[in-house]
Design a protein around this motif. Structure first.
Motif, mmCIF file in Angstrom:
data_model
loop_
_atom_site.group_PDB
_atom_site.id
_atom_site.type_symbol
_atom_site.label_atom_id
_atom_site.label_comp_id
_atom_site.label_asym_id
_atom_site.label_seq_id
_atom_site.Cartn_x
_atom_site.Cartn_y
_atom_site.Cartn_z
ATOM 1 N N LYS A 69 0.029 -7.434 -5.235
ATOM 2 C CA LYS A 69 -1.148 -6.291 -6.100
ATOM 3 C C LYS A 69 -0.611 -5.233 -5.115
ATOM 4 O O LYS A 69 0.185 -4.932 -4.138
ATOM 5 C CB LYS A 69 -2.350 -6.590 -5.333
ATOM 6 N N ALA A 70 -0.459 -3.713 -6.031
ATOM 7 C CA ALA A 70 -0.208 -2.752 -6.000
ATOM 8 C C ALA A 70 -0.943 -2.753 -4.583
ATOM 9 O O ALA A 70 -0.962 -1.316 -3.859
ATOM 10 C CB ALA A 70 -1.196 -1.856 -7.376
ATOM 11 N N THR A 71 -2.289 -2.638 -4.431
ATOM 12 C CA THR A 71 -3.047 -2.478 -2.854
ATOM 13 C C THR A 71 -2.261 -2.873 -1.536
ATOM 14 O O THR A 71 -2.106 -1.985 -1.544
ATOM 15 C CB THR A 71 -4.924 -2.407 -3.211
ATOM 16 N N THR A 72 -2.092 -4.118 -2.478
ATOM 17 C CA THR A 72 -1.443 -4.842 -1.068
ATOM 18 C C THR A 72 -0.084 -3.956 -0.865
ATOM 19 O O THR A 72 0.129 -3.574 0.528
ATOM 20 C CB THR A 72 -1.152 -6.074 -1.397
ATOM 21 N N MET A 73 0.231 -3.714 -2.040
ATOM 22 C CA MET A 73 1.907 -3.229 -1.483
ATOM 23 C C MET A 73 1.484 -1.379 -1.115
ATOM 24 O O MET A 73 2.605 -1.431 0.252
ATOM 25 C CB MET A 73 2.274 -2.940 -2.902
ATOM 26 N N GLN A 74 0.678 -1.264 -0.857
ATOM 27 C CA GLN A 74 0.352 0.229 -0.152
ATOM 28 C C GLN A 74 0.128 -0.319 0.785
ATOM 29 O O GLN A 74 0.046 1.126 2.249
ATOM 30 C CB GLN A 74 -0.354 0.936 -1.287
ATOM 31 N N ALA A 75 -0.959 -1.153 1.326
ATOM 32 C CA ALA A 75 -1.126 -1.359 2.625
ATOM 33 C C ALA A 75 -0.232 -2.186 3.515
ATOM 34 O O ALA A 75 0.413 -1.323 4.817
ATOM 35 C CB ALA A 75 -2.096 -2.547 2.913
ATOM 36 N N THR A 76 0.996 -2.500 3.090
ATOM 37 C CA THR A 76 2.011 -3.013 3.777
ATOM 38 C C THR A 76 3.007 -1.619 4.108
ATOM 39 O O THR A 76 3.885 -1.643 5.134
ATOM 40 C CB THR A 76 3.367 -3.700 2.634
ATOM 41 N N LEU A 77 2.887 -0.741 2.830
ATOM 42 C CA LEU A 77 3.540 0.572 3.381
ATOM 43 C C LEU A 77 3.321 1.208 3.795
ATOM 44 O O LEU A 77 4.414 1.714 5.216
ATOM 45 C CB LEU A 77 4.652 1.336 1.843
ATOM 46 N N ARG A 78 2.307 1.281 4.393
ATOM 47 C CA ARG A 78 0.776 1.875 5.471
ATOM 48 C C ARG A 78 1.643 1.486 6.632
ATOM 49 O O ARG A 78 2.234 2.415 7.579
ATOM 50 C CB ARG A 78 -0.075 1.934 5.358
ATOM 51 N N VAL A 79 1.781 -0.128 6.558
ATOM 52 C CA VAL A 79 1.678 -0.394 8.268
ATOM 53 C C VAL A 79 3.611 -0.435 8.341
ATOM 54 O O VAL A 79 4.031 -0.003 9.729
ATOM 55 C CB VAL A 79 1.490 -2.323 7.766
ATOM 56 N N LEU A 80 3.884 -0.533 7.185
ATOM 57 C CA LEU A 80 5.556 -0.363 8.138
ATOM 58 C C LEU A 80 6.161 0.740 8.109
ATOM 59 O O LEU A 80 6.858 0.910 9.105
ATOM 60 C CB LEU A 80 6.875 -0.583 6.826
ATOM 61 N N LYS A 81 5.337 2.285 8.171
ATOM 62 C CA LYS A 81 5.876 3.800 8.394
ATOM 63 C C LYS A 81 5.315 3.669 9.601
ATOM 64 O O LYS A 81 6.126 4.658 10.778
ATOM 65 C CB LYS A 81 4.725 4.457 6.967
ATOM 66 N N GLY A 82 4.190 2.925 10.314
ATOM 67 C CA GLY A 82 3.535 3.176 11.657
ATOM 68 C C GLY A 82 4.582 2.160 12.049
ATOM 69 O O GLY A 82 5.252 2.956 13.442
ATOM 70 N N PHE A 83 5.285 1.299 11.825
ATOM 71 C CA PHE A 83 6.132 0.328 12.541
ATOM 72 C C PHE A 83 7.577 1.886 12.692
ATOM 73 O O PHE A 83 8.301 1.249 13.595
ATOM 74 C CB PHE A 83 6.502 -1.086 11.854
ATOM 75 N N ARG A 84 8.203 2.555 12.084
ATOM 76 C CA ARG A 84 8.858 2.814 11.635
ATOM 77 C C ARG A 84 8.528 3.683 13.065
ATOM 78 O O ARG A 84 9.732 4.245 13.898
ATOM 79 C CB ARG A 84 9.324 3.580 10.740
#
Length: 321
Positions: A69-84
């Motif tokens: 889902k789009a909401t899960t995609m957005q949550a994943t992107l937030r996590v990955l940006k933090g990991f970056r």
């Protein structure tokens, strides 16, 4: 008087020691996205610098609706940006990011991975079941080394994840059979999500499903011949810690007797999710998948001839490192 030191031949200089490298691994699983940052020394030894985990229920989407889902995609992107940002802080020179069944089986996985690459700069590799098994095996070898169960005899190596169970049958320490099976804790939980009946009936249906899958596995692997049982994963590590399993001298492995493990699994199966949350102070997402995972380990353990369960502190991420 100081000892004379031989000079290198003319025209040659002594090689400087290879510098340490900062590496990272991102594991995009069914229930969480995890990061490990490590320092790889010139001697090949790896030292963990930081580990992070953020709950993202990719598997809940894929195993229910077949797409992320789009909401899960957005949550994943937030996590990955933090990991970056964490990786940049350490000066990571190489990152390997992998995704398993939750992304592998999603109908919109390509668009999801494109968005991840464009928004975070992280290239995610979708790995298949055999590669998961290989990495898990490498991680176990690193922890257990020359332990008896990896040198002679038959051993079953099991990791029950959110989307699937990766199982390898080892003979004298070498994999001779391996496979990926539909025993993922989130997958099984979602299959029964619409069930509104009594808790005991839900557990009975869960046990029946697990039993049927294990019967299929028996036709592919000689489970009964296994005299050792190695289990990986957060759920089984939780069980081993609660049972106070005997620790190895190095503290990286726990050993739990088969009757104790079976009894603990049966005890937890009788409790509701909210009871598990309250009793063990578990996050609700972890409590939801605990019983399905432990019942899968239970059924597989009973199908072998092993008298105890070995729980090393190893993971797919360690296998990549």
């Amino acid at each position: 008087m100081s000892e004379a030191r031989e000079s290198p031949p003319a025209g040659l200089t002594e090689a400087a020691p290879a510098p340490s490298r900062i590496l990272s691994v991102i594991d995009m699983g069914a229930s969480a996205v995890r990061l490990v940052v490590a320092e790889a020394g010139p001697d090949g030894k790896v030292r963990i610098l930081e580990e992070a985990s953020r709950g993202v229920l990719l598997g809940k989407d894929t195993f229910t609706d077949g797409r992320i889902k789009a909401t899960t995609m957005q949550a994943t992107l937030r996590v990955l940006k933090g990991f970056r940002r964490i990786m940049e802080g350490y000066g990571v020179v190489h990152c390997r990011a992998v995704a398993t069944s939750a992304v592998r089986e999603a109908a919109n996985r390509d668009s999801f991975l494109d968005r991840v690459r464009l928004r975070t700069g992280i290239e995610v590799e979708v790995i298949d079941g055999p590669e998961e098994n290989r990495l898990t095996y490498m991680a176990v070898r690193e922890v257990l080394g020359e332990h008896e169960m990896l040198r002679r005899g038959n051993t079953l190596l099991v990791e029950v994840g959110g989307g699937s169970a990766d199982i390898s049958f080892l003979r004298d320490g070498e994999p001779v059979f391996s496979g990926t099976y539909a025993l993922g804790s989130i997958r099984m939980r979602q299959a029964l999500a619409s069930w509104r009946g009594h808790h005991d009936r839900r557990v009975l249906l869960l046990r029946r499903h697990i039993h049927n899958v294990v019967e299929d596995i028996k036709r592919e692997m000689p489970l009964r011949e296994a005299t050792h049982f190695i289990a990986l994963g957060g759920d089984v590590r939780f069980a081993a810690s609660r049972l106070g399993g005997l620790e190895s001298a190095e503290g990286h492995v726990r050993f739990v007797k088969e009757p104790d493990f079976i009894a603990f699994c049966d005890q937890l199966a009788g409790e509701q999710v909210d009871e598990l949350v309250e009793r063990y102070r578990l996050p609700p997402a972890d409590a939801e998948t605990l019983v399905p995972a432990l019942l899968a380990y239970r059924e597989l353990l009973l199908a072998t001839s092993a008298e105890e369960i070995t729980v090393p502190d190893a993971s797919l991420r360690a296998g990549i490192l």
